[in-house]
Motif scaffolding. Structure first.
Motif, PDB file in Angstrom:
ATOM      1  N   LEU A 182       0.825  -1.212   0.000  1.00  0.00           N
ATOM      2  CA  LEU A 182       0.000   0.000   0.000  1.00  0.00           C
ATOM      3  C   LEU A 182       0.856   1.259   0.000  1.00  0.00           C
ATOM      4  CD1 LEU A 182      -2.864  -0.976   2.464  1.00  0.00           C
ATOM      5  CD2 LEU A 182      -3.039  -0.609   0.004  1.00  0.00           C
ATOM      6  N   LEU A 183       1.912   1.254   0.790  1.00  0.00           N
ATOM      7  CA  LEU A 183       2.806   2.407   0.837  1.00  0.00           C
ATOM      8  C   LEU A 183       3.466   2.626  -0.525  1.00  0.00           C
ATOM      9  CD1 LEU A 183       4.100   4.637   2.476  1.00  0.00           C
ATOM     10  CD2 LEU A 183       5.856   3.029   3.172  1.00  0.00           C
ATOM     11  N   LEU A 184       3.926   1.553  -1.137  1.00  0.00           N
ATOM     12  CA  LEU A 184       4.560   1.648  -2.456  1.00  0.00           C
ATOM     13  C   LEU A 184       3.561   2.149  -3.499  1.00  0.00           C
ATOM     14  CD1 LEU A 184       7.078   1.185  -4.139  1.00  0.00           C
ATOM     15  CD2 LEU A 184       6.332  -1.172  -4.475  1.00  0.00           C
ATOM     16  N   ALA A 185       2.336   1.652  -3.440  1.00  0.00           N
ATOM     17  CA  ALA A 185       1.306   2.094  -4.379  1.00  0.00           C
ATOM     18  C   ALA A 185       1.019   3.583  -4.220  1.00  0.00           C
ATOM     19  CB  ALA A 185       0.035   1.279  -4.167  1.00  0.00           C
ATOM     20  N   LEU A 186       0.941   4.058  -2.992  1.00  0.00           N
ATOM     21  CA  LEU A 186       0.706   5.489  -2.758  1.00  0.00           C
ATOM     22  C   LEU A 186       1.837   6.339  -3.303  1.00  0.00           C
ATOM     23  CD1 LEU A 186      -0.843   5.573   0.811  1.00  0.00           C
ATOM     24  CD2 LEU A 186      -1.929   6.227  -1.332  1.00  0.00           C
ATOM     25  N   VAL A 187       3.064   5.893  -3.099  1.00  0.00           N
ATOM     26  CA  VAL A 187       4.222   6.658  -3.555  1.00  0.00           C
ATOM     27  C   VAL A 187       4.253   6.733  -5.073  1.00  0.00           C
ATOM     28  CG1 VAL A 187       6.745   6.627  -3.677  1.00  0.00           C
ATOM     29  CG2 VAL A 187       5.608   6.236  -1.501  1.00  0.00           C
ATOM     30  N   LEU A 188       3.865   5.673  -5.746  1.00  0.00           N
ATOM     31  CA  LEU A 188       3.920   5.653  -7.209  1.00  0.00           C
ATOM     32  C   LEU A 188       2.725   6.328  -7.872  1.00  0.00           C
ATOM     33  CD1 LEU A 188       5.266   2.039  -7.792  1.00  0.00           C
ATOM     34  CD2 LEU A 188       6.531   4.185  -7.961  1.00  0.00           C
ATOM     35  N   ILE A 189       1.563   6.236  -7.264  1.00  0.00           N
ATOM     36  CA  ILE A 189       0.341   6.742  -7.888  1.00  0.00           C
ATOM     37  C   ILE A 189       0.020   8.178  -7.491  1.00  0.00           C
ATOM     38  CG2 ILE A 189      -2.158   6.406  -8.047  1.00  0.00           C
ATOM     39  CD1 ILE A 189      -1.594   3.398  -7.762  1.00  0.00           C
ATOM     40  N   ALA A 190       0.259   8.569  -6.259  1.00  0.00           N
ATOM     41  CA  ALA A 190      -0.154   9.881  -5.751  1.00  0.00           C
ATOM     42  C   ALA A 190       0.363  11.061  -6.572  1.00  0.00           C
ATOM     43  CB  ALA A 190       0.233  10.030  -4.293  1.00  0.00           C
ATOM     44  N   PRO A 191       1.647  11.087  -6.984  1.00  0.00           N
ATOM     45  CA  PRO A 191       2.094  12.255  -7.763  1.00  0.00           C
ATOM     46  C   PRO A 191       1.316  12.470  -9.046  1.00  0.00           C
ATOM     47  CG  PRO A 191       3.973  11.031  -6.968  1.00  0.00           C
ATOM     48  CD  PRO A 191       2.745  10.208  -6.656  1.00  0.00           C
ATOM     49  N   ARG A 192       0.810  11.405  -9.645  1.00  0.00           N
ATOM     50  CA  ARG A 192       0.031  11.558 -10.875  1.00  0.00           C
ATOM     51  C   ARG A 192      -1.320  12.200 -10.611  1.00  0.00           C
ATOM     52  NH1 ARG A 192       1.446   5.621 -13.181  1.00  0.00           N
ATOM     53  NH2 ARG A 192       3.651   6.024 -13.450  1.00  0.00           N
ATOM     54  N   LEU A 193      -1.796  12.080  -9.373  1.00  0.00           N
ATOM     55  CA  LEU A 193      -3.092  12.644  -9.026  1.00  0.00           C
ATOM     56  C   LEU A 193      -3.009  14.129  -8.701  1.00  0.00           C
ATOM     57  CD1 LEU A 193      -4.444   9.770  -6.759  1.00  0.00           C
ATOM     58  CD2 LEU A 193      -4.916  10.167  -9.181  1.00  0.00           C
ATOM     59  N   TRP A 194      -1.820  14.607  -8.328  1.00  0.00           N
ATOM     60  CA  TRP A 194      -1.657  16.014  -7.984  1.00  0.00           C
ATOM     61  C   TRP A 194      -1.637  16.841  -9.263  1.00  0.00           C
ATOM     62  CZ3 TRP A 194       3.063  14.374  -4.744  1.00  0.00           C
ATOM     63  CH2 TRP A 194       2.634  13.831  -3.542  1.00  0.00           C
ATOM     64  N   ALA A 195      -2.358  17.926  -9.262  1.00  0.00           N
ATOM     65  CA  ALA A 195      -2.371  18.810 -10.427  1.00  0.00           C
ATOM     66  C   ALA A 195      -1.108  19.658 -10.433  1.00  0.00           C
ATOM     67  CB  ALA A 195      -3.600  19.704 -10.392  1.00  0.00           C
ATOM     68  N   GLU A 196      -0.558  19.836 -11.593  1.00  0.00           N
ATOM     69  CA  GLU A 196       0.612  20.682 -11.759  1.00  0.00           C
ATOM     70  C   GLU A 196       0.145  22.115 -11.998  1.00  0.00           C
ATOM     71  OE1 GLU A 196       3.907  19.773 -11.687  1.00  0.00           O
ATOM     72  OE2 GLU A 196       3.256  17.785 -11.076  1.00  0.00           O
ATOM     73  N   ASN A 197       0.962  23.055 -11.599  1.00  0.00           N
ATOM     74  CA  ASN A 197       0.671  24.452 -11.909  1.00  0.00           C
ATOM     75  C   ASN A 197       1.285  24.783 -13.251  1.00  0.00           C
ATOM     76  OD1 ASN A 197      -0.650  24.820  -9.481  1.00  0.00           O
ATOM     77  ND2 ASN A 197       1.169  25.494  -8.425  1.00  0.00           N
ATOM     78  N   GLN A 198       0.753  25.810 -13.885  1.00  0.00           N
ATOM     79  CA  GLN A 198       1.307  26.253 -15.155  1.00  0.00           C
ATOM     80  C   GLN A 198       1.530  27.752 -15.138  1.00  0.00           C
ATOM     81  OE1 GLN A 198      -1.563  24.715 -17.911  1.00  0.00           O
ATOM     82  NE2 GLN A 198      -3.041  26.332 -17.541  1.00  0.00           N
ATOM     83  N   LYS A 199       2.507  28.185 -15.937  1.00  0.00           N
ATOM     84  CA  LYS A 199       2.809  29.610 -16.059  1.00  0.00           C
ATOM     85  C   LYS A 199       2.277  30.087 -17.395  1.00  0.00           C
ATOM     86  CE  LYS A 199       6.948  31.137 -17.061  1.00  0.00           C
ATOM     87  NZ  LYS A 199       8.354  31.603 -17.005  1.00  0.00           N
ATOM     88  N   VAL A 200       1.412  31.098 -17.328  1.00  0.00           N
ATOM     89  CA  VAL A 200       0.823  31.680 -18.529  1.00  0.00           C
ATOM     90  C   VAL A 200       1.485  33.044 -18.755  1.00  0.00           C
ATOM     91  CG1 VAL A 200      -1.317  32.454 -19.621  1.00  0.00           C
ATOM     92  CG2 VAL A 200      -1.369  30.537 -18.001  1.00  0.00           C
ATOM     93  N   THR A 201       2.048  33.235 -19.930  1.00  0.00           N
ATOM     94  CA  THR A 201       2.664  34.512 -20.292  1.00  0.00           C
ATOM     95  C   THR A 201       1.711  35.252 -21.225  1.00  0.00           C
ATOM     96  OG1 THR A 201       4.859  33.525 -20.115  1.00  0.00           O
ATOM     97  CG2 THR A 201       4.694  35.626 -21.289  1.00  0.00           C
ATOM     98  N   ILE A 202       1.404  36.487 -20.847  1.00  0.00           N
ATOM     99  CA  ILE A 202       0.429  37.281 -21.595  1.00  0.00           C
ATOM    100  C   ILE A 202       1.082  38.589 -22.047  1.00  0.00           C
ATOM    101  CG2 ILE A 202      -1.824  38.412 -21.500  1.00  0.00           C
ATOM    102  CD1 ILE A 202      -2.457  36.563 -19.099  1.00  0.00           C
ATOM    103  N   ASP A 203       1.021  38.871 -23.345  1.00  0.00           N
ATOM    104  CA  ASP A 203       1.451  40.175 -23.861  1.00  0.00           C
ATOM    105  C   ASP A 203       0.333  41.168 -23.591  1.00  0.00           C
ATOM    106  OD1 ASP A 203       3.884  39.323 -24.811  1.00  0.00           O
ATOM    107  OD2 ASP A 203       3.189  39.020 -26.858  1.00  0.00           O
ATOM    108  N   ILE A 204       0.708  42.346 -23.072  1.00  0.00           N
ATOM    109  CA  ILE A 204      -0.285  43.378 -22.768  1.00  0.00           C
ATOM    110  C   ILE A 204       0.108  44.653 -23.487  1.00  0.00           C
ATOM    111  CG2 ILE A 204      -1.443  44.682 -20.957  1.00  0.00           C
ATOM    112  CD1 ILE A 204      -0.627  42.362 -19.056  1.00  0.00           C
ATOM    113  N   LYS A 205      -0.773  45.097 -24.329  1.00  0.00           N
ATOM    114  CA  LYS A 205      -0.496  46.295 -25.113  1.00  0.00           C
ATOM    115  C   LYS A 205      -0.914  47.550 -24.347  1.00  0.00           C
ATOM    116  CE  LYS A 205      -1.013  43.846 -29.464  1.00  0.00           C
ATOM    117  NZ  LYS A 205      -0.176  42.819 -28.995  1.00  0.00           N
ATOM    118  N   ALA A 206      -0.275  48.638 -24.653  1.00  0.00           N
ATOM    119  CA  ALA A 206      -0.624  49.970 -24.149  1.00  0.00           C
ATOM    120  C   ALA A 206      -0.271  50.214 -22.690  1.00  0.00           C
ATOM    121  CB  ALA A 206      -2.103  50.270 -24.394  1.00  0.00           C
TER     122      ALA A 206
END
Length: 96
Positions: free
Chosen positions: A7-31
């Motif tokens: 069970l411990l091994l399964a949690l270690v291998l599976i849990a990271p896939r369940l966590w959502a990753e953050n993303q960086k959005v770059t936006i050009d802003i005019k004016a």
């Protein structure tokens, strides 16, 4: 004992896939022409539900926004347009 290790091994291998990753959005802003522009855009982006971090730059005329994976990036453009500026998404990459 073997069941507990499995069970411990399964949690270690599976849990990271369940966590959502953050993303960086770059936006050009005019004016953007002054520091008040940057303050307005930062305030609008940071008050958008789901935004983790936002930083606009007068030097680059861009904003970098950290959001959860799967976030509706149109909400960022809507927040910027409410300040009277227009934005265009330049890129979306995994956040460091």
């Amino acid at each position: 004992m073997k069941k507990r290790i499995f069970l411990l091994l399964a949690l270690v291998l599976i849990a990271p896939r369940l966590w959502a990753e953050n993303q960086k959005v770059t936006i050009d802003i005019k004016a953007m022409t002054c520091s008040l522009c940057v303050i307005s855009i930062n305030k609008a982006l940071r008050s958008t539900d789901g935004v983790i971090k936002a930083k606009a730059s007068l030097k680059t005329h861009q904003a970098e926004v950290i959001v959860p994976e799967g976030f509706d990036n149109q909400a960022l453009l809507t927040a910027i347009s409410r300040t009277g500026y227009s934005g265009e998404i330049q890129g979306v990459v995994p956040a460091p």
